[in-house]
Scaffold this motif. Structure first.
Motif, short mmCIF file in Angstrom:
data_model
loop_
_atom_site.label_atom_id
_atom_site.label_comp_id
_atom_site.label_asym_id
_atom_site.label_seq_id
_atom_site.Cartn_x
_atom_site.Cartn_y
_atom_site.Cartn_z
N PHE A 164 5.84 6.99 14.31
CA PHE A 164 5.19 5.68 14.45
C PHE A 164 6.10 4.59 13.90
CE2 PHE A 164 0.39 6.91 14.64
CZ PHE A 164 0.55 7.23 15.98
N ALA A 165 6.59 4.82 12.70
CA ALA A 165 7.45 3.81 12.06
C ALA A 165 8.66 3.52 12.93
CB ALA A 165 7.88 4.29 10.68
N VAL A 170 10.25 -1.31 12.11
CA VAL A 170 9.89 -1.87 10.80
C VAL A 170 10.93 -2.93 10.45
CG1 VAL A 170 8.77 0.23 10.02
CG2 VAL A 170 11.20 -0.12 9.59
N SER A 171 10.46 -3.94 9.72
CA SER A 171 11.37 -5.01 9.33
C SER A 171 12.36 -4.51 8.29
CB SER A 171 10.57 -6.19 8.77
OG SER A 171 9.96 -5.80 7.56
N ALA A 172 13.51 -5.15 8.23
CA ALA A 172 14.52 -4.79 7.22
C ALA A 172 13.93 -4.95 5.83
CB ALA A 172 15.75 -5.68 7.38
N ARG A 173 13.09 -5.94 5.69
CA ARG A 173 12.49 -6.22 4.39
C ARG A 173 11.59 -5.08 3.92
NH1 ARG A 173 12.05 -9.80 0.94
NH2 ARG A 173 10.18 -10.27 -0.29
N SER A 174 10.78 -4.55 4.84
CA SER A 174 9.85 -3.50 4.43
C SER A 174 10.56 -2.16 4.24
CB SER A 174 8.74 -3.36 5.46
OG SER A 174 9.27 -3.00 6.71
N LEU A 175 11.80 -2.09 4.75
CA LEU A 175 12.56 -0.85 4.58
C LEU A 175 13.27 -0.81 3.23
CD1 LEU A 175 12.75 1.47 6.59
CD2 LEU A 175 14.96 0.59 7.33
N GLU A 176 13.36 -1.98 2.62
CA GLU A 176 14.12 -2.11 1.38
C GLU A 176 13.65 -1.20 0.25
OE1 GLU A 176 14.79 -6.06 -0.71
OE2 GLU A 176 15.80 -6.34 1.22
N PRO A 177 12.34 -1.20 -0.06
CA PRO A 177 11.89 -0.33 -1.16
C PRO A 177 12.23 1.13 -0.90
CG PRO A 177 10.13 -1.80 -0.46
CD PRO A 177 11.24 -1.96 0.54
N LEU A 178 12.14 1.53 0.36
CA LEU A 178 12.44 2.92 0.71
C LEU A 178 13.90 3.24 0.42
CD1 LEU A 178 10.77 5.25 1.97
CD2 LEU A 178 11.91 4.73 4.13
N LYS A 179 14.78 2.34 0.81
CA LYS A 179 16.21 2.56 0.58
C LYS A 179 16.54 2.58 -0.90
CE LYS A 179 18.31 0.87 4.85
NZ LYS A 179 19.16 -0.16 5.46
N GLU A 180 15.86 1.73 -1.62
CA GLU A 180 16.05 1.69 -3.06
C GLU A 180 15.65 3.04 -3.68
OE1 GLU A 180 14.09 -0.93 -6.58
OE2 GLU A 180 14.55 -2.00 -4.70
N CYS A 181 14.51 3.54 -3.22
CA CYS A 181 14.01 4.83 -3.68
C CYS A 181 15.02 5.93 -3.33
CB CYS A 181 12.67 5.09 -3.02
SG CYS A 181 11.74 6.46 -3.70
N SER A 227 4.19 3.71 8.62
CA SER A 227 3.52 3.98 9.90
C SER A 227 2.52 2.88 10.21
CB SER A 227 2.79 5.32 9.84
OG SER A 227 1.63 5.23 9.01
N ALA A 228 2.07 2.17 9.18
CA ALA A 228 1.11 1.08 9.35
C ALA A 228 -0.14 1.55 10.09
CB ALA A 228 1.75 -0.11 10.06
N ILE A 249 14.56 5.94 11.49
CA ILE A 249 13.58 4.85 11.61
C ILE A 249 14.30 3.54 11.88
CG2 ILE A 249 11.94 3.45 10.30
CD1 ILE A 249 11.00 6.03 8.94
N GLU A 250 15.38 3.33 11.15
CA GLU A 250 16.15 2.09 11.30
C GLU A 250 16.66 1.95 12.74
OE1 GLU A 250 19.09 1.92 8.29
OE2 GLU A 250 18.98 -0.26 8.08
N ASN A 251 17.04 3.05 13.35
CA ASN A 251 17.59 3.02 14.71
C ASN A 251 16.54 3.31 15.78
OD1 ASN A 251 20.45 2.53 14.10
ND2 ASN A 251 20.32 4.52 13.07
N ARG A 252 15.30 3.33 15.37
CA ARG A 252 14.19 3.52 16.31
C ARG A 252 14.28 4.84 17.07
NH1 ARG A 252 11.10 -1.50 18.49
NH2 ARG A 252 11.17 -2.81 16.64
#
Lengths: 250, 250
Positions: free
Chosen positions: B99-100, B105-116, B152-153, B203-206
């Motif tokens: 789904f994601a 997903v926006s780059a912004r909402s992916l940020e916390p995930l990348k940080e993790c 997934s929203a 997810i980033e590359n759909r």
DNA sequence: TGAGTGCAGTATGTATACATCCATCGCTCT
DNA sequence: AGAGCGATGGATGTATACATACTGCACTCA
């Protein structure tokens, strides 16, 4: 057994649960509306203790939502929520079909499913299909899906499928009746029945990926029916589940 | 806030639920053992009303099973049930990742995930990995999975994932600690972390199919850990969830 | 006039008493 | 002696009374 006896034999909790569910699905309790225990007592006629249990059960079921400060409200769903729930069911049924295919099932346990398949064939062969036949199809279709899920022989999976299918708009038969009012009705029914045939064939031949894929696609027929019916605004009364839709999308 | 205050602030129902869950997971209540309300009252020290609610909640959670004639018993699981539950979680998390990816997903909402992801990288880079690092990994891993699911929203999907993950042996972190006692520990951790990296990239590359497939495979690491730990009988005390196993398979 | 506090009403959370059902044990009758 | 019926104990199901927490409104003070 008379209706009176039947009413006596079930617990107050169950009676309250049925009454409240009916109120919700019929739209007499609107989405996002808070439902107080006393109000529920008035509606159902039983005391607060069983009412509370019924409310908790309905929350589990997904029809109600707990309010953080206490109490419950009727859950509101978006059209997206409904479509996601259908996809979710399809994914789980797909997993069940894959389990059945990969682990293998005996010819004996496949028999009831094939019999059910034959019965469904009889029904869809009519053209045009009577309303009675549609109704019979709904029953038989539910049976087919139940038998299929059981073939997975996985209690945890069956439990989750049952749970997801309990949402009135996510069950395999949710929009079949609505479909009866669509011009594409017969064609969609034939395609759906072909899916049934394919999944049985795939399980028999231990083709796990094929069984899984076709069940996923199968659930998308329900999504298609839903969208068609909403767009055409045809026979919305055949889909009581839509009472749960957020008003804006209704 | 003192512990006393904390105990006072939660409801009796929650307190009873926690106490009973602890008793079950610690094995003091054995699988298939009937648990009466009065017994539960003795254990928890609260009255029957909240105890009943706690029992219903625990049934919903999957730790208890309702007895048709009334009352509850501790649910017993087979090793197969546990493996199926893990596969089930993997399937659902796979759907969330798809789904994601598909919806974007926006780059912004992916940020916390990348940080993790970066934090996890730091942890697995150690060789050998300390027990403290393993513990930190469990926490951060849970966070990663939670963030991923949120992408997934889809509220209905997240709800089901949370539900399945509530089973103590099905959560993403269930067997990570057990893994710390295995010789293959570090290697498995590195592979798992690579899965994390791949799913973010997908997810980033759909790439929906790729995201889904890797999350499914990812869950199979947990299955592998479980099997290894059971076969080696190593550090079974690190997996309290196994108290729920049917005695024969224990 | 606006904001904050206090009070009242009403909701939920809890405890307990009562009713009912089930299951088990023992007795009696065949 | 075995089977069936009845009684008794203990369990769950239900109702209600009481405690407590929250919400909304009004009044007062700055």
């Amino acid at each position: 057994m008379s209706e009176r006896d039947a009413e006596r034999s079930v617990s107050q909790t169950v009676r309250a649960q049925l009454a409240l569910r009916d109120m919700i699905l019929s739209g007499r309790l609107r989405p996002s509306e808070r439902i107080s225990e006393l109000q529920a007592v008035d509606i159902t006629g039983v005391s607060r203790t069983p009412v509370r249990l019924a409310l908790v059960r309905l929350e589990d079921e997904g029809l109600l939502q707990a309010i953080p400060s206490g109490g419950f409200m009727v859950k509101a769903f978006t059209e997206r929520d409904i479509l996601d729930s259908i996809e979710l069911r399809g994914t789980l049924e797909g997993l069940a079909a894959r389990f059945a295919a990969e682990r293998g099932v005996s010819a004996r346990s496949l028999e009831p499913l094939k019999e059910c398949l034959g019965d469904l064939d009889q029904l869809v062969r009519q053209d045009p299909i009577s309303v009675e036949a549609f109704s019979a199809y709904v029953t038989m279709n539910a049976r087919f899906h139940a038998l299929l899920n059981e073939l997975s022989a996985s209690a945890p999976l069956i439990r989750e499928i049952d749970r997801v299918s309990a949402l009135p708009f996510a069950s395999p038969s949710a929009f079949v009746m609505a479909q009866s009012a669509l011009p594409e009705a017969h064609q969609i029914l034939l395609v759906g029945q072909d899916h049934h045939r394919i999944v049985v064939d795939a399980i028999e031949n231990r083709e796990g990926a094929r069984a899984e894929a076709v069940m996923r696609e199968h659930s998308r027929l329900a999504a298609r029916n839903l969208r068609l019916a909403i767009r055409n605004r045809t026979h919305l009364e055949l889909m009581p589940a839509l009472a749960l839709l957020k008003s804006s999308a209704e």
